[in-house]
Design an enzyme around this catalytic site. Structure first.
Site, PDB file in Angstrom:
ATOM      1  N   SER A 142       2.534  -0.522   3.092  1.00 53.67           N
ATOM      2  CA  SER A 142       2.962   0.424   2.070  1.00 53.67           C
ATOM      3  C   SER A 142       1.780   1.304   1.703  1.00 53.67           C
ATOM      4  O   SER A 142       0.692   1.145   2.249  1.00 53.67           O
ATOM      5  CB  SER A 142       3.464  -0.322   0.834  1.00 53.67           C
ATOM      6  OG  SER A 142       2.350  -0.852   0.134  1.00 53.67           O
ATOM      7  N   LYS A 143       2.023   2.192   0.779  1.00 55.09           N
ATOM      8  CA  LYS A 143       0.982   3.132   0.361  1.00 55.09           C
ATOM      9  C   LYS A 143      -0.310   2.443  -0.072  1.00 55.09           C
ATOM     10  O   LYS A 143      -1.390   2.986   0.079  1.00 55.09           O
ATOM     11  CB  LYS A 143       1.487   3.981  -0.803  1.00 55.09           C
ATOM     12  CG  LYS A 143       2.196   5.227  -0.344  1.00 55.09           C
ATOM     13  CD  LYS A 143       2.126   6.292  -1.420  1.00 55.09           C
ATOM     14  CE  LYS A 143       2.500   7.633  -0.841  1.00 55.09           C
ATOM     15  NZ  LYS A 143       3.176   8.477  -1.794  1.00 55.09           N
ATOM     16  N   ARG A 144      -0.149   1.261  -0.632  1.00 59.63           N
ATOM     17  CA  ARG A 144      -1.330   0.520  -1.086  1.00 59.63           C
ATOM     18  C   ARG A 144      -2.354   0.322   0.016  1.00 59.63           C
ATOM     19  O   ARG A 144      -3.533   0.132  -0.230  1.00 59.63           O
ATOM     20  CB  ARG A 144      -0.921  -0.868  -1.594  1.00 59.63           C
ATOM     21  CG  ARG A 144      -0.353  -0.895  -2.980  1.00 59.63           C
ATOM     22  CD  ARG A 144       0.012  -2.317  -3.376  1.00 59.63           C
ATOM     23  NE  ARG A 144       1.023  -2.890  -2.472  1.00 59.63           N
ATOM     24  CZ  ARG A 144       0.804  -3.866  -1.623  1.00 59.63           C
ATOM     25  NH1 ARG A 144      -0.388  -4.411  -1.541  1.00 59.63           N
ATOM     26  NH2 ARG A 144       1.770  -4.318  -0.846  1.00 59.63           N
ATOM     27  N   GLY A 178      -3.518   2.380   2.013  1.00 61.23           N
ATOM     28  CA  GLY A 178      -4.198   3.603   2.428  1.00 61.23           C
ATOM     29  C   GLY A 178      -3.190   4.549   3.040  1.00 61.23           C
ATOM     30  O   GLY A 178      -2.032   4.540   2.664  1.00 61.23           O
TER      31      GLY A 178
END
Ligand code: GLU
Length: 474
Positions: A242-244, A246
């Site tokens: 996910s976006k977490r 990077g």
């Protein structure tokens, strides 16, 4: 049979890594077979679909070099066709009107869940008589597909193997909502059929839809495509990517300085292998790709490996190809490369020294833009009063050169060392900081050779002024 595959993104966001990998596999299936690769934009969710996302998907695909055949299909332009086929199924009694209210369905679902059963439609409206339908003529309705009640759906998934689902597990799917809009699964089926899709490659989150889609295809008399459901991608920490973690959008990888070849190579290996080979050119991917070699298990993202591949490609691809991408980064930084060395020369000089093209552009601006200041640490250490003699001496020698070549520059540096009886570092470092603004650069002779002679001379003067002004201050 000629192979036709497709990529069918929902344009609710950018092209993310998972989508790009699915697209790549679908593209490879087609290219490996000399078939067609089609694009379909699944934009029926009008609230969440945006033109911006569509553009971002096209841009991501183009950057990766995943070219598609024919004009993309947009589901929102195909409502008439969906309606026509819903009518057809109704006419053949393969679909029926269902008048059950939301409340009834809710209550039923709650009761089923409470009893530990799978929530499913109970078929209340499945066998209404003509008279019963007539009675409800003014009531809102949805249209349900009359799913077979016996037997099972069997398909051989290229990744997951044989899958068999009993029809009793599947209830009668809504294919048109109140008001007539077709539902997702129905549109997919009609499109795959009309587009002549022979191979459906998609994320495994769609695997539960497949038996339903197969039943509808059969009801329409359409041929069945082959299926490959690809496992998901996990982040370095084992959680769903996910976006977490990077950058997850493909274009962000570009922003961050990765080459499309590196990203593509990285993606192809993320869930597929061919022996223990790690580096694949586009041609090799096409040559070796087989759906049956896709891993069943989820794959974990590994940034270090991507960095390694990026560096590999920066060093080994034709410099012209890397230069084209580097130009994009200079443009991004607002640095014009019109005056200055050919980008290919910068690539050759810097490829060893950086992991990304973004870094390469950042550390190479002194080739194209004036040095507006010196790195504090480097200046502190190397632009000191003792360096003045050195800089004056080397400046004279460089200024006097009639041919501005690596060899002559090298000879001048050595001459200064000899004349002043100092080591290479004592000349090289002040000169490097003077000309590049910092203490890190490739071989000094080759670096200077790429900068015009007059510019080098002028920058040495600026460094001397800098040393003088510092002396005055102290
Ligand atoms: N639009 C779906 C998605 O983005 C893909 C559906 C399919 O490939 O059948 O997940």
């Amino acid at each position: 049979m000629s192979v036709v595959s497709r990529f069918a993104p929902s344009p609710t966001g950018y092209l993310h890594v998972g989508g790009a990998r699915t697209a790549l596999y679908a593209w490879l299936v087609a290219r490996a077979a000399g078939g067609k690769f089609l694009l379909r934009i699944e934009d029926t969710d009008r609230e969440r679909s945006t033109q911006e996302a569509i553009d971002a998907i096209f841009a991501g695909m183009k950057w990766l070099g995943l070219d598609w055949d024919e004009e993309p299909i947009y589901q929102t332009q195909r409502f008439a066709r969906y309606g026509e086929l819903i009518e057809q199924l109704m006419g053949e009694d393969k679909a029926y009107k269902c008048y059950c209210s939301q409340e009834r369905l809710e209550t039923m679902r709650e009761e089923q869940m409470a009893a530990g059963l799978k929530a499913r439609y109970d078929g209340k409206c499945r066998n209404l008589t003509a008279a019963e339908h007539a009675e409800k003529a003014d009531q809102p309705f949805v249209i349900r597909f009359r799913n077979p009640q016996e037997g099972s759906v069997v398909f051989d998934d290229h990744v997951r193997g044989r899958i068999e689902i009993a029809n009793t597990e599947l209830d009668d799917l809504i294919i048109a909502r109140t008001g007539g809009t077709p539902t997702y699964n129905f549109c997919v089926v009609v499109d795959d059929w009309d587009m002549g899709i022979t191979h459906v490659v998609r994320g495994e989150d769609h695997i539960n839809n497949t038996p339903r889609q197969i039943n509808i295809l059969r009801a329409l008399g359409a041929p069945l495509p082959e299926y490959a459901h690809v496992a998901m991608i996990l982040g370095d920490d084992g959680k769903k990517l996910s976006k977490r973690h990077g950058a997850v959008s493909v274009t962000e990888y570009r922003d961050n300085g990765y080459l499309p070849e590196a990203v593509l190579n990285y993606l192809v290996r993320l869930g597929w292998s061919h022996g223990d080979q790690e580096v694949f050119s586009r041609e090799e991917m096409i040559q070796y790709f087989k759906l049956s070699d896709i891993n069943k298990a989820a794959s974990a993202f590994n940034t270090e490996k991507l960095n390694w591949l990026n560096q590999h490609y920066m060093k080994t691809l034709p410099a012209e190809q890397v230069a084209a991408e580097l130009l994009w980064h200079f443009d991004n930084l607002g640095v014009s490369t019109e005056d200055g060395p050919a980008l290919v020369d910068v690539v050759k000089l810097q490829a060893e020294r950086v992991k990304t093209l973004k870094e390469m552009a950042e550390i190479s601006s002194y080739f194209y833009a004036p040095v507006t200041g010196f790195e504090a640490n480097a200046a502190q250490k190397h632009l000191r009063p003792v360096a003045k003699n050195v800089l004056v001496d080397i400046q004279q020698r460089l200024k006097a050169l009639t041919e501005w070549t690596t060899e002559n520059i090298q000879a001048s540096i050595q001459a200064t060392c000899a004349a002043l009886e100092v080591g290479m570092g004592k000349v090289g470092m002040p000169l490097r900081v003077a000309v590049t603004g910092g203490g890190n650069s490739p071989a000094l002779d080759a670096t200077l050779a790429l900068i015009p002679q007059a510019t080098v001379v002028a920058r040495i003067s600026l460094a001397l002024e800098f040393i003088n002004s510092r002396e005055e201050q102290s």
